[in-house]
Design a protein around this motif. Structure first.
Motif: not given
Length: 296
Positions: A255-266
């Motif tokens: 199958g597949s893998v999806e990695v989502t890097l969201h916006e960093p927060v302080s």
């Protein structure tokens, strides 16, 4: 005392780590000392297993910088090697790999959902990170060796060692390492996100750290091969690692893998560690649920 400024000094909020000032104190000469019978009790007891560092003394003489150096800071090339190996592993195994978003440039940490032993490869392949894991993982076959080799920070669920582990966290972050936590505390079947425990987030609210650190939420989502159980890549509960590992390798179609890097927060944008944990949990859960819904 601030870990951002060496052994002593005050944090300069809003500036990068390298901008903090250091206070220099002349070194004092010490008189020669003969080892006595009581010296052994006053020495720090340190046990090393590769990069696995246990600080066995609650108030040890080993400073956080020395502890971090013993934990693998002398090998700056290792994260690059790890990243290359993990990317190659997906290629050889035939699992499609996709990354959405960009790794953050700020000093800080990454928090992600946890659903499989494959997370080690998925998260190392997209950025250079150091995992934080429970100590028993270091004794697991293969995974334990891989975790030690990649500079994982192992923690023990012992309140007496909390202070030493906190110092080790701070030393690793001060050295520029991006630590990666699994706030759920355990793995799932990949079809849900458990509540994020806020305990580990407390490390970012000490010594003025909250003024310079950022947290990047990351969601990892596995798509099973066509016709297979959607939970194929999930590894949870009492599932045996060896069996699941071989079962994954023997799949005719991957199958597949999806990695989502969201916006960093302080970190200092949130009043408490619980608020920060709740925000990160919401971001990751929304991402995973959106992808599950899209497949229906």
């Amino acid at each position: 005392r601030s870990f951002l400024t060496g052994e002593c000094g005050a944090v300069q909020a809003g500036r990068p780590l390298h901008a903090a000032s250091f206070v220099h104190r002349p070194r004092q000469r010490r008189r020669p000392h003969r080892r006595g019978a009581g010296d052994a009790a006053r020495q720090s007891a340190v046990a090393e297993d590769g990069d696995h560092l246990h600080l066995r003394r609650e108030r040890g003489l080993l400073g956080p910088r020395a502890a971090a150096e013993r934990a693998g800071l002398g090998r700056p090339v290792s994260p690059y090697i790890t990243q290359g190996v993990c990317r190659t592993a997906f290629f050889l195994q035939g699992i499609r790999y996709e990354v959405i978003g960009t790794p953050m440039d700020h000093p800080g940490a990454i928090v992600a959902n946890h659903s499989s032993w494959l997370d080690i490869f998925s998260l190392n392949a997209c950025q250079r990170v150091y995992f934080v894991s429970k100590a028993e993982v270091s004794r697991w076959p293969l995974i334990g060796w891989l975790a030690r080799a990649t500079g994982t920070v192992f923690i023990e669920r012992d309140p007496k060692k909390a202070k030493d582990q906190q110092a080790l966290f701070e030393a690793r972050i001060r050295a520029g390492h991006k630590l990666l936590f699994f706030p759920e505390g355990t793995s799932t079947d990949g079809r849900r996100v458990l509540p994020f425990k806020s305990t580990l987030f407390a490390a970012f609210y000490t010594h003025g750290l909250e003024h310079v650190m950022h947290i990047q939420p990351v969601s990892v989502y596995y798509r099973a091969p066509k016709g297979q159980d959607p939970r194929t890549y999930g590894w949870w509960g009492d599932m045996a690692f060896a069996h699941h590992f071989l079962q994954t390798l023997m799949l005719v179609r991957q199958g597949s893998v999806e990695v989502t890097l969201h916006e960093p927060v302080s970190v200092d944008a949130f009043a408490t560690r619980k608020d920060l944990a709740a925000y990160c949990e919401g971001v990751v859960r929304a991402s995973v649920e959106a992808r599950i819904a899209a497949e229906r």
